[in-house]
Each structure stands twice: as C-alpha cells, then as structure tokens.
Design a protein around this motif. Structure first.
Motif, short mmCIF file in Angstrom:
data_model
loop_
_atom_site.label_atom_id
_atom_site.label_comp_id
_atom_site.label_asym_id
_atom_site.label_seq_id
_atom_site.Cartn_x
_atom_site.Cartn_y
_atom_site.Cartn_z
N ASN A 183 1.36 8.63 2.23
CA ASN A 183 0.01 8.56 1.67
C ASN A 183 -0.04 9.04 0.23
O ASN A 183 -0.75 8.47 -0.60
CB ASN A 183 -0.94 9.38 2.55
N SER A 184 0.67 10.10 -0.10
CA SER A 184 0.67 10.60 -1.46
C SER A 184 1.34 9.64 -2.42
O SER A 184 1.09 9.68 -3.63
CB SER A 184 1.35 11.97 -1.52
N HIS A 185 2.19 8.75 -1.91
CA HIS A 185 2.92 7.80 -2.74
C HIS A 185 2.47 6.35 -2.51
O HIS A 185 3.11 5.43 -3.02
CB HIS A 185 4.43 7.89 -2.44
N ARG A 186 1.41 6.16 -1.78
CA ARG A 186 1.06 4.81 -1.32
C ARG A 186 0.94 3.81 -2.46
O ARG A 186 1.48 2.69 -2.39
CB ARG A 186 -0.24 4.86 -0.52
N TYR A 187 0.26 4.18 -3.53
CA TYR A 187 0.00 3.20 -4.59
C TYR A 187 1.24 2.95 -5.45
O TYR A 187 1.39 1.87 -6.00
CB TYR A 187 -1.18 3.67 -5.43
N LEU A 189 4.20 2.83 -4.03
CA LEU A 189 4.99 1.95 -3.16
C LEU A 189 4.50 0.51 -3.23
O LEU A 189 5.30 -0.44 -3.27
CB LEU A 189 4.92 2.47 -1.72
N ILE A 190 3.18 0.34 -3.26
CA ILE A 190 2.63 -1.02 -3.37
C ILE A 190 3.06 -1.66 -4.69
O ILE A 190 3.39 -2.84 -4.76
CB ILE A 190 1.10 -0.97 -3.25
N ARG A 191 3.09 -0.86 -5.72
CA ARG A 191 3.48 -1.38 -7.04
C ARG A 191 4.94 -1.80 -7.05
O ARG A 191 5.29 -2.83 -7.64
CB ARG A 191 3.22 -0.31 -8.10
N TYR A 192 5.79 -1.03 -6.41
CA TYR A 192 7.21 -1.42 -6.34
C TYR A 192 7.35 -2.78 -5.63
O TYR A 192 8.07 -3.66 -6.11
CB TYR A 192 8.01 -0.36 -5.58
N ALA A 193 6.69 -2.92 -4.48
CA ALA A 193 6.80 -4.17 -3.72
C ALA A 193 6.32 -5.35 -4.55
O ALA A 193 6.90 -6.44 -4.48
CB ALA A 193 6.01 -4.06 -2.42
N ARG A 893 -6.84 9.29 -3.29
CA ARG A 893 -7.48 8.03 -3.68
C ARG A 893 -8.15 8.18 -5.04
O ARG A 893 -8.13 7.26 -5.86
CB ARG A 893 -8.51 7.63 -2.61
N ILE A 894 -8.73 9.34 -5.30
CA ILE A 894 -9.36 9.59 -6.60
C ILE A 894 -8.32 9.54 -7.71
O ILE A 894 -8.56 8.99 -8.79
CB ILE A 894 -10.09 10.94 -6.58
N TRP A 895 -7.14 10.09 -7.45
CA TRP A 895 -6.07 10.05 -8.46
C TRP A 895 -5.69 8.61 -8.76
O TRP A 895 -5.46 8.25 -9.93
CB TRP A 895 -4.87 10.84 -7.98
#
Length: 936
Positions: A183-187, A189-193, A893-895
C-alpha cells in the motif's frame, strides 16, 4: 498519539510552511552572491517533498513500531485506471521456500545462527498477501465460455486477462525491514507496470521485529517460487525465469540481493535481471557515508529509534545499551555474540583473560590484538589445553609468547573484532561492547551474516544483470557503490578474513563464483534515499524510464543478451549501424537530439533483417539512449560513459581511446558507471581511485564501528529520557499478557488440546519404512496417512487442522528464536492473537485436536481488540493489512495526490518553457541528455 492521517497532517503542515519560507530565502541569498551552481533543492517541489517525507519518518520515530507499521500497512484502494488482483501465496509454497532455505543453511547454521528451523515458519495468516498489478488498458478480453466454465472469481479473471503480458516484475518493497507495504508503494508499482508495459507481482512479506530475519527472506523466496512453480489452483501459468525481473528499494533491494545469492548457491535458475534502488546491504554501518550524509537524507539522524512498547524494544527497562568491555570471552550464541560456537581452540583463545585485565584494568583494543587471530599450530593448541586443565588462572604472558608473529594482526587496520565488540577509532581505548540489539531486523551477532548484509558475501559474481540506482546525498551511497563494483569485479573486492574464517560456504563461494556480474550503476546528483519516491522530479522520471528500458531489454531481447548485456549498448550499436557512418556522426546526432525541443521521444532498434540498412523508428515513452559507447568503451569526443571490460583494471578501457573498429557486439562490457544530474543528463563517474568507498581496506568492511554506535547511543539516551515513565507500564502490561497466555494454554488443554512435535513420529515412520533418513529429512515432518487424518478428524470439535501448516507457537520448546520474534513470545497482544489462531482456528499438523471455546470466552472476545468471538483474531500489523475505518482518505493517498499535482505543475512549466523558446537546458560537452518527457 499514534501515526494516523490526522497526526501526520498536524506534524507535517508546519514543516511545509517553514520549508516554503526557507526555500525562497535561500534562493534569494544564492542569487545575491551570484552562486550559479545547481542543486536539487533549487526546485521548490523537491524541497517541499523532501522535507515532507523526512518529517513523516521522523514522526514515526516518536511513535511505537506497531503504530508506524499499522499506518503504512493500511489498505489503500487502487485507482480506477489500474488493474489489481489480490491473491494469497499458499502455505505449500511457503513450505517449499522453507525447504530451499533449510538446504542453504544446513543443520549447524540453523541451530546456532538462525535459532532453529521451526520458528520462522510459524505465521499468522494462511499464506502471504500479494498482488498482481498492471494498467487496466493492458487487459485483454476473455472468452465468456471460459469464464463461466470455471466460475472464476474476479481476482482470477483479472489475473487471466493480464497473462498475455509476458514480462513480470517481482517487486519487494522497502521500509527498513520493519514497515512499509504494498500500500505504501502502490502508486510507484502501478507506474512501473505502465512504463515497461507488463505486469507486476508485489509481495507483502512479514516484517521485523515480530517476524525478524529470516522471515522476510523466507517470504520473498516463496514469492519467486509461486511465480516459477505455481501450486495447483493458482490462476496463472508458470512464469519462465527469463521473463522475470526482481526489483526492490532499500530493504527490499537488500532482500533481492539475498534471494539472488540463495538461488545462485543452490544452482537454481535466476531471473533475467534485478533492479536495486538504494539497496541497504550493510547493516553494520561500516561505510563513511552513514555518518557524512545524515543531514542530506530522509533517514532519521539517530537511526530508527522508536517510542517504547510491548513489542519494541524487547527489554523491559534500558539500563545499559553500550558499555566498556569487561572481559574478552565470547557471549552465549544468540545473545549479542558470535553467531555460532567456533572450534575448540577459538573458544579457548577468546575465553582467556587479557593481560591488562589481570592487573585490574579493562583491556585496550591494542592489547586485544595480541590474541585476536587464531594460531593454527596444533602444538600450540595442545599447550593451551594442558594449561587450561592445570589451572584456570594461567599467566597471559606465557600465552602471548606461544603465539607466532604471523598469527597476529600486524596493524590496527587488520584487527577485526567480533560482535558485540566495537572497533574503536583510537586503539588505546577500551573497546565498547553492545549490550542491546541495535537493528530491528536482526540480532547483533547476525548483522555480519551474508544473507543479512549481502555486501559481506564472499562473492557477488555469477549473478544475473543488475541495474543499481543511488542518490549521492543518501547515507547508503558508499555501500551501494561498493556493492556494484564488488559484483562486477569479484576478485578485486575480497571479503575480510574474519568473516570468511567461520563459514565453509563463504570460502567455497570465493573460489567458485568468479565470473563478473553485469552491472549498470547510476548515482544521481542531489538525490536522497530511494529517489523514485519523488516521482515528479526529472531525476526520478529518468530513473523510471531507465528501469523500464532495462526490464524490457533483459526480458524481451534475450537472444541479444550475450552480445549486448545492457540496453544502452544494444540500441546504440543498432542506431550506429543503421544510421551513422562513424562514431563522430553518432555523437553529433545524439547531441543534436539532446537539445531538441520536442517532447516526443524516439526509440531506435535493429531491424530483424540484418541485411536491411533502413532504420525502423518507433515512437515510445522510454527515450533515446542516454549513454553512448564505441567499441573501445568510450564515446569519441565526449566520454559520456565509463565502460569497464573483462580482463582490464577497474575503471580502465580495454582499448585505447579512438580505436576504430566496427562495433558488432559488446559482450566484453561488464559494467557501466554513470552519474546523472538533476536534469537527467548523463556524465561519466569519476575514476575508482577517487571514490572513497572503494579505497576502504576489506578488513574494515562489515565491522561495527565507534562513531555510528555513539550516535545511536546518544539517540537512545534522548528517547529513554523522553519516555522514561513508559518502561514500568510496559513491564506491567507484559506480565499481565503472559498470565493471559498461560490461561489460554491451560484452558485449551482442559478442553482437549493435544500437541506433539511430530518429529518423533516422522522418525518412527522412516524407521518402520526401513530408512534411517537424512539430516535434511529430520527437519521436515512427513505427510500423514489417510487413516491418521481420519482418526484426528474424529477428535476435532471446531476449527481445522491445516495439514500444510508445519508448526505453531507451542512447538518451539527446543528453538532459540530472536527475543523479539512473536512466535515464541507470550507478552504481546500480537503474540496472543497468533496463539489463539493456531490453537482454536487453524492449527498446525503437530496438533491432534482443536478445542472448543466456551460461550463466556466468546463474549469476552467481543470486547477484546486482539480477539474475535467467531473468526480468527486479527494478526500482527507487520503481516496483515489494516482496513481504514475512521477516515476514508488515507495519508498515503494524500501523498499520491501531492505527487500528481507537483508532476502536473512541472510538466506545465516545461511546456511553457518550450512554447516560449526556452527549450531544455543544453547539454555540456561530453554530456548526453536524456528524454525530458514524462506523462502524468
């Protein structure tokens, strides 16, 4: 107040205002003094983001470990443009991973180094949380009949719809081994994919201190096996290792290196490559940047020291965490001393008192050097044995005379004190001795283990290609640079003898794995730890594109890897052969391209028909090459990248500059060494002789040194004074929890709980079958027969016995886990939740029965946050995700919203600059600029 979105906002808001005022004041002073030197903090967005992240991590140190874990492991929903499928890696795969580590460790290390083979296999969840991630637009439609035939769950459907994406990234998140999550790295990870146009598999491994080393490594190995050897019922097909790239940041990157060495040592197939972002690979903090870069990094100045709680620190009251040495005897294994008992003569030498001690004083470091090394003479050992039998108080002078000059360190630089002793800066000082665990991940005696601190591997050769990124302002930059060079040049960076002496595997690996590992090292100017967190900066944008290029190259161009180990070389040679008649023309075109105002990037690649000279030009998002090398390893006229070849000295070209030849392949290139400025422009890294980290003697690497210890001790004293009134409350709470745990066990026993270790039954089964079994078999319970399972089922009143769950908290009487491991603890709420889980709900195979709870206990469980009246109680926040109930918008999410806002603003600024004729910053001579385009 615990770490929450509200408390984080209250703590960070003043920091944002203060940073804004200080930033423009500093820029005004810089302009007034005519200072034109660029710095990363000149960008207001980076300056704000840096201080926000630093303030958040600082807030975590003012709170308990559990509070920080819960906040960073709170479930954050994925955005609508992402396709996310949560899955669970099942217990059988975890067992297979345990078998791999059991094979690697061997029985002796399992007993004395790890503390046993059972405790780290105990877990609360029925598997490991993980997620498949990709862009929703990448999904393909499934046949409706296929979906209806299998009655797929929505998670399985998403996994099947992304299975046509062959490239897979196995991502291991960072967080100092004890916080952070998917969760702390979710965005990120999406960017890598999205960048490498594939699918990503992220694992939410167990974290310390509740699940210390080797629990996280165990889960990462299980994740790799889940991809390559999916168990029955898994929704995905087996992924070939050559289509997998493992990646991680900070502690996650350290776990990636440990995973690679395990696979290499056991002869298992490695992945296609690995991306290591700011890897933490030296937990002894033996490199100088740990002290010099504290002020410019996001890592807390005193390290990760936290508010005391029942979980951490483990001692009820901190009286002395560091003290001067009183004796030279080795501590008991497993208690801040040696990892395992050494040979008899080692124990004799270390147990003998030093000469100054006989005169009533504490021994100095210089005096300890006289007996620090082992005398290999058997006659000398016999004399020592005789003397020890004759009298316990023998004269040290006579013992000193027995040693030969060759057996002792010749200088202070050769002295290698073992934990818990500290290497002092002044050899005449009395050494310090650690009496408290300084790292949350592992005990002090485990810090020098090669799977804890991979920089202490005897060899990092024979690994898959590595792409390593670091910021030059982070505290770990020295160990990262050293790791990269050690992997590319194994013989040039040997392991110190003290770390080599006690491990047969280490000695064998030093001789066995000598083939250089292909390494691409990039150090980014002005960047702190894990620069990809600041995704809106040009440095991070360049990093994301470069990572995508690397992933595509090693997974999609496998037939070219032998000749082109790096994507830069493959594409540059293709571009040169297709477009340019000479190196000078290639330089001219590349520099011209670097000054282009267009935001569209171009990707040149070789046509499959080698006879064709017509280039194929594709528009893409990963940019033109950022470093160009000719066959000699240098860029003609520019020297944009330093390339190292096999058979040459470190940092030396394998041909003279300017040598002309047709560049058919680059298989002799083993390392790219580059620096990247704040605009994403490449320049060569300085020669190795000018890098301080590479000039450190091997005998000084992996030693616990005085300066970091004193800094940590100062922080502990500050925190102990701040929270001095909490220790008594914590001690009282632990006693109550221990009484509660004892009641749970006694009540369950009265209700019919029957437990056996399973080891004796497994051995009896082997004897009845006519086989004695091997040492490896002794640590693996055999599968039960059908009759035995049926007889057990007749005794079960509620709950289940999981035939795949090998051990539980009641099976560890003969184990010696680290003191913080909840598997054997009974004094924390999380330990009680684990106990209830394995007694009443999902029992291990060692239990004969699952007792039934009384009605009154179920009513009490309704009011206990660590219990549940019907379902299994929530497990440790270091393992199980937390659901956000009070505030729907989580701080993580705010970050992400802030990152998106700053990215858009920077993109608008670049667009306005281009429209106004400003263009991009021109590249200096010898510097090749990367693509500046970044989509939000």
């Amino acid at each position: 107040m615990p770490v929450t979105t509200v408390s984080a906002a209250a703590h960070i808001t003043p920091v944002v205002v203060k940073t804004f005022l200080k930033h423009y004041k500093a820029k005004g002073q810089k302009f007034a003094h005519g200072d034109t030197e660029e710095a990363a903090t000149d960008d207001i967005f980076f300056d704000e983001g840096f201080n926000i992240v630093k303030a958040f991590i600082e807030l975590g140190t003012y709170n308990t470990v559990e509070s920080l874990q819960a906040f960073t492991n709170t479930h954050v929903p994925a955005p609508p443009w992402a396709a996310v499928a949560p899955i669970t890696i099942p217990i059988p795969t975890c067992n297979a991973a345990a078998d791999v580590l059991i094979d690697w460790f061997g029985p002796e290390d399992l007993k004395y180094v790890v503390g046993g083979h059972k405790w780290w296999q105990v877990r609360g969840l029925d598997g490991i949380d993980a997620e498949w991630i990709t862009e929703r637009e990448f999904l393909e439609d499934l046949d409706v009949d296929r979906v209806l035939e299998r009655k797929l769950r929505w998670q399985e459907e998403i996994v099947l719809r992304m299975e046509h994406l062959e490239t897979v990234m196995l991502y291991v998140h960072g967080g100092a081994y004890f916080w952070g999550s998917i969760n702390s790295h979710r965005y990120q990870l999406i960017r890598y994919a999205r960048k490498f146009h594939g699918r990503l598999f992220a694992v939410n491994y167990r974290k310390a201190p509740q699940y210390p080393w080797p629990c996280p490594l165990h889960d990462v190995v299980a994740a790799y096996l889940y991809l390559t050897r999916p168990p029955p019922g898994a929704p995905h097909r087996a992924v070939q290792p050559e289509k997998i790239v493992i990646a991680g940041d900070s502690a996650g990157a350290g776990l990636c290196v440990a995973l690679l060495t395990v696979l290499r040592d056991l002869g298992m197939t490695q992945p296609a490559g690995a991306v290591l972002i700011s890897p933490w690979v030296d937990l002894t903090h033996s490199f100088p940047s740990v002290m010099s870069n504290t002020g410019s990094d996001i890592i807390p100045p005193y390290g990760f020291i936290h508010k005391p709680s029942v979980t951490w620190p483990i001692q009820s009251k901190v009286s002395r965490t560091v003290a001067t040495t009183k004796t030279n005897s080795p501590p008991i294994p497993g208690h801040a001393g040696e990892m395992k008992p050494s040979s008899k003569r080692d124990d004799l030498v270390e147990a003998l008192p030093q000469e100054p001690l006989l005169r009533g004083g504490a021994p100095s470091q210089a005096s300890m050097m006289t007996l620090a090394d082992i005398v290999e003479s058997s006659d000398w050992v016999d004399v020592v044995n005789a003397e020890m039998d004759r009298a316990s108080g023998m004269q040290v002078e006579s013992l000193t005379m027995m040693g030969t000059p060759d057996s002792r360190p010749q200088s202070v630089e050769e002295y290698e004190p073992k934990p818990p002793k500290v290497l002092m800066e002044n050899p005449d000082d009395v050494p310090l001795e650690l009496q408290s665990q300084i790292q949350i991940y592992a005990t002090n005696e485990q810090l020098t283990h090669p799977l804890v601190s991979p920089v202490l591997q005897a060899s990092l050769g024979n690994l898959c290609p590595l792409y390593i990124l670091a910021g030059d302002r982070e505290v770990l930059v020295d160990e990262i640079v050293y790791l990269a060079h050690k992997a590319a040049h194994p013989p040039s960076y040997p392991l110190r003898q003290g770390a080599m002496r006690g491990s047969k595997r280490q000695r064998e690996n030093a001789e066995k794995f000598t083939t250089p590992t292909n390494v691409h090292l990039q150090v980014y100017d002005g960047m702190p730890h894990v620069l990809t967190v600041f995704g809106y900066t040009e440095s991070a944008s360049h990093a994301y594109r470069s990572i995508a290029r690397f992933v595509k190259h090693v997974t999609q161009h496998t037939i070219y890897l032998g000749n082109f180990p790096f994507p830069e070389l493959y594409r540059e040679v293709a571009f040169e052969e297709s477009v340019c008649d000479s190196d000078s023309e290639l330089v001219k075109i590349t520099r011209s391209r670097s000054k282009s105002k267009s935001s569209t990037s171009w990707f040149y690649k070789r046509h499959k028909d080698k006879s064709s000279k017509e280039p194929i030009v594709e528009k893409g998002g990963d940019g033109l090459t950022t470093s160009v090398a000719n066959s000699s390893g240098f860029l003609s006229g520019g020297n944009a990248v330093v390339v190292e070849g096999v058979g040459t000295g470190v940092g030396e070209p394998d041909k003279e500059e300017g040598t002309s030849s047709t560049p058919q392949k680059r298989s002799d290139v083993i390392m790219l060494r580059e620096r990247v400025d704040t605009h994403g422009r490449i320049r060569p890294m300085e020669p190795t002789e000018e890098i301080p980290a590479l000039r450190i003697p091997p005998s000084q690497i992996g030693l616990i040194k005085e300066a970091p210890v004193r800094r940590w001790l100062l922080g502990r004293e500050i925190w102990d004074e701040r929270f001095k009134h909490r220790f008594r409350k914590i001690s009282e709470k632990r006693k109550k929890l221990e009484e509660k745990a004892e009641y749970i066990i006694q009540h369950a026993t009265r209700q019919g709980l029957v437990v056996n270790t399973g080891e004796g039954e497994a051995q009896a089964s082997r004897e009845q079958a006519g086989g004695g079994g091997s040492e490896k078999d002794e640590v693996r319970p055999m599968a039960e027969s059908q009759d035995r399972r049926e007889s057990r089922s007749a005794l079960i009143t509620t709950g289940i016995i999981d035939e795949n769950r090998r051990y539980g908290p009641l099976d560890l009487d003969d184990e010696n886990p680290p003191p913080s491991a909840i598997a054997k603890r009974r004094d924390t709420p999380e330990a009680l939740a684990l106990l209830r889980k394995c007694v009443y709900h999902t029992a291990p195979v060692t239990h004969n029965t699952v007792p039934k709870r009384k009605i009154m206990e179920m009513i009490k469980a309704t009011f206990d946050p660590s219990d549940h009246p019907v379902n299994p109680p929530p497990q440790s926040v270091s393992e199980q995700q937390v659901q956000a109930n009070v505030i729907p918008i989580h701080g993580l999410r705010i970050w992400d919203v802030l990152v998106g806002y700053m990215t858009r603003k920077k993109a608008e600024g670049r667009t306005q600059q281009v429209a106004g004729g400003g263009g991009t910053t021109p590249a200096s001579p010898g510097i090749v600029s990367g693509d500046q385009e970044e989509q939000v």
